[in-house]
Design a protein around this motif. Sequence first.
Motif, PDB file in Angstrom:
ATOM      1  N   GLU A  17     -16.133   6.653   4.286  1.00 35.48           N
ATOM      2  CA  GLU A  17     -15.105   5.654   4.516  1.00 35.48           C
ATOM      3  C   GLU A  17     -13.780   6.223   4.029  1.00 35.48           C
ATOM      4  O   GLU A  17     -13.730   6.882   2.998  1.00 35.48           O
ATOM      5  CB  GLU A  17     -15.387   4.352   3.752  1.00 35.48           C
ATOM      6  CG  GLU A  17     -16.598   3.597   4.244  1.00 35.48           C
ATOM      7  CD  GLU A  17     -17.869   3.994   3.505  1.00 35.48           C
ATOM      8  OE1 GLU A  17     -17.783   4.416   2.337  1.00 35.48           O
ATOM      9  OE2 GLU A  17     -18.945   3.898   4.109  1.00 35.48           O
ATOM     10  N   PHE A  18     -12.721   5.920   4.760  1.00 32.35           N
ATOM     11  CA  PHE A  18     -11.390   6.376   4.373  1.00 32.35           C
ATOM     12  C   PHE A  18     -10.721   5.353   3.466  1.00 32.35           C
ATOM     13  O   PHE A  18     -10.812   4.151   3.701  1.00 32.35           O
ATOM     14  CB  PHE A  18     -10.501   6.588   5.607  1.00 32.35           C
ATOM     15  CG  PHE A  18     -10.913   7.750   6.453  1.00 32.35           C
ATOM     16  CD1 PHE A  18     -10.918   9.033   5.942  1.00 32.35           C
ATOM     17  CD2 PHE A  18     -11.284   7.565   7.768  1.00 32.35           C
ATOM     18  CE1 PHE A  18     -11.290  10.109   6.721  1.00 32.35           C
ATOM     19  CE2 PHE A  18     -11.653   8.626   8.561  1.00 32.35           C
ATOM     20  CZ  PHE A  18     -11.660   9.908   8.041  1.00 32.35           C
ATOM     21  N   GLY A  19     -10.037   5.840   2.447  1.00 31.14           N
ATOM     22  CA  GLY A  19      -9.219   4.985   1.598  1.00 31.14           C
ATOM     23  C   GLY A  19      -7.900   4.701   2.279  1.00 31.14           C
ATOM     24  O   GLY A  19      -7.336   5.570   2.938  1.00 31.14           O
ATOM     25  N   SER A  20      -7.407   3.476   2.134  1.00 31.45           N
ATOM     26  CA  SER A  20      -6.177   3.071   2.820  1.00 31.45           C
ATOM     27  C   SER A  20      -4.921   3.387   2.025  1.00 31.45           C
ATOM     28  O   SER A  20      -3.825   3.387   2.574  1.00 31.45           O
ATOM     29  CB  SER A  20      -6.206   1.562   3.092  1.00 31.45           C
ATOM     30  OG  SER A  20      -6.140   0.836   1.872  1.00 31.45           O
ATOM     31  N   GLY A  21      -5.067   3.609   0.714  1.00 35.40           N
ATOM     32  CA  GLY A  21      -3.891   3.771  -0.130  1.00 35.40           C
ATOM     33  C   GLY A  21      -3.276   2.437  -0.522  1.00 35.40           C
ATOM     34  O   GLY A  21      -2.307   2.389  -1.253  1.00 35.40           O
ATOM     35  N   ILE A  22      -3.863   1.336  -0.041  1.00 35.97           N
ATOM     36  CA  ILE A  22      -3.379  -0.008  -0.342  1.00 35.97           C
ATOM     37  C   ILE A  22      -4.254  -0.580  -1.455  1.00 35.97           C
ATOM     38  O   ILE A  22      -5.476  -0.511  -1.381  1.00 35.97           O
ATOM     39  CB  ILE A  22      -3.439  -0.901   0.913  1.00 35.97           C
ATOM     40  CG1 ILE A  22      -2.554  -0.309   2.011  1.00 35.97           C
ATOM     41  CG2 ILE A  22      -3.051  -2.338   0.589  1.00 35.97           C
ATOM     42  CD1 ILE A  22      -2.759  -0.928   3.366  1.00 35.97           C
ATOM     43  N   LEU A  23      -3.622  -1.137  -2.475  1.00 32.27           N
ATOM     44  CA  LEU A  23      -4.349  -1.701  -3.597  1.00 32.27           C
ATOM     45  C   LEU A  23      -4.472  -3.209  -3.449  1.00 32.27           C
ATOM     46  O   LEU A  23      -3.550  -3.868  -2.974  1.00 32.27           O
ATOM     47  CB  LEU A  23      -3.629  -1.387  -4.912  1.00 32.27           C
ATOM     48  CG  LEU A  23      -3.367   0.087  -5.212  1.00 32.27           C
ATOM     49  CD1 LEU A  23      -2.643   0.228  -6.538  1.00 32.27           C
ATOM     50  CD2 LEU A  23      -4.651   0.893  -5.187  1.00 32.27           C
TER      51      LEU A  23
END
Length: 86
Positions: A17-23
């Motif tokens: 799964e790719f991380g979005s960089g959004i917290l």
Amino acid sequence: MKHKIRINGEVKELDCEFGSGILDKNGKEIFEGDKVTYIDWVDGDEWQSEGVMEIYDLEFIIRDRSGVELYPFAIKNLEIVGRVND
């Protein structure tokens, strides 16, 4: 989620799964396939909704239960509540 990548000319398939960089509101990074809740406004009324983080046209979106695509950077109070396969 299965994704194809090319490394030195060789195509490989990865299950990741790719991380979005959004917290989310708790400081946790939201990944592709995470279920999230968020606050939405309709006609001035506030209500809680749920969606799933996806990648569509090389962008991260949140798809709500009715299939509407939302842009996560424009939504406040995102909170991870599970995974799509839970």
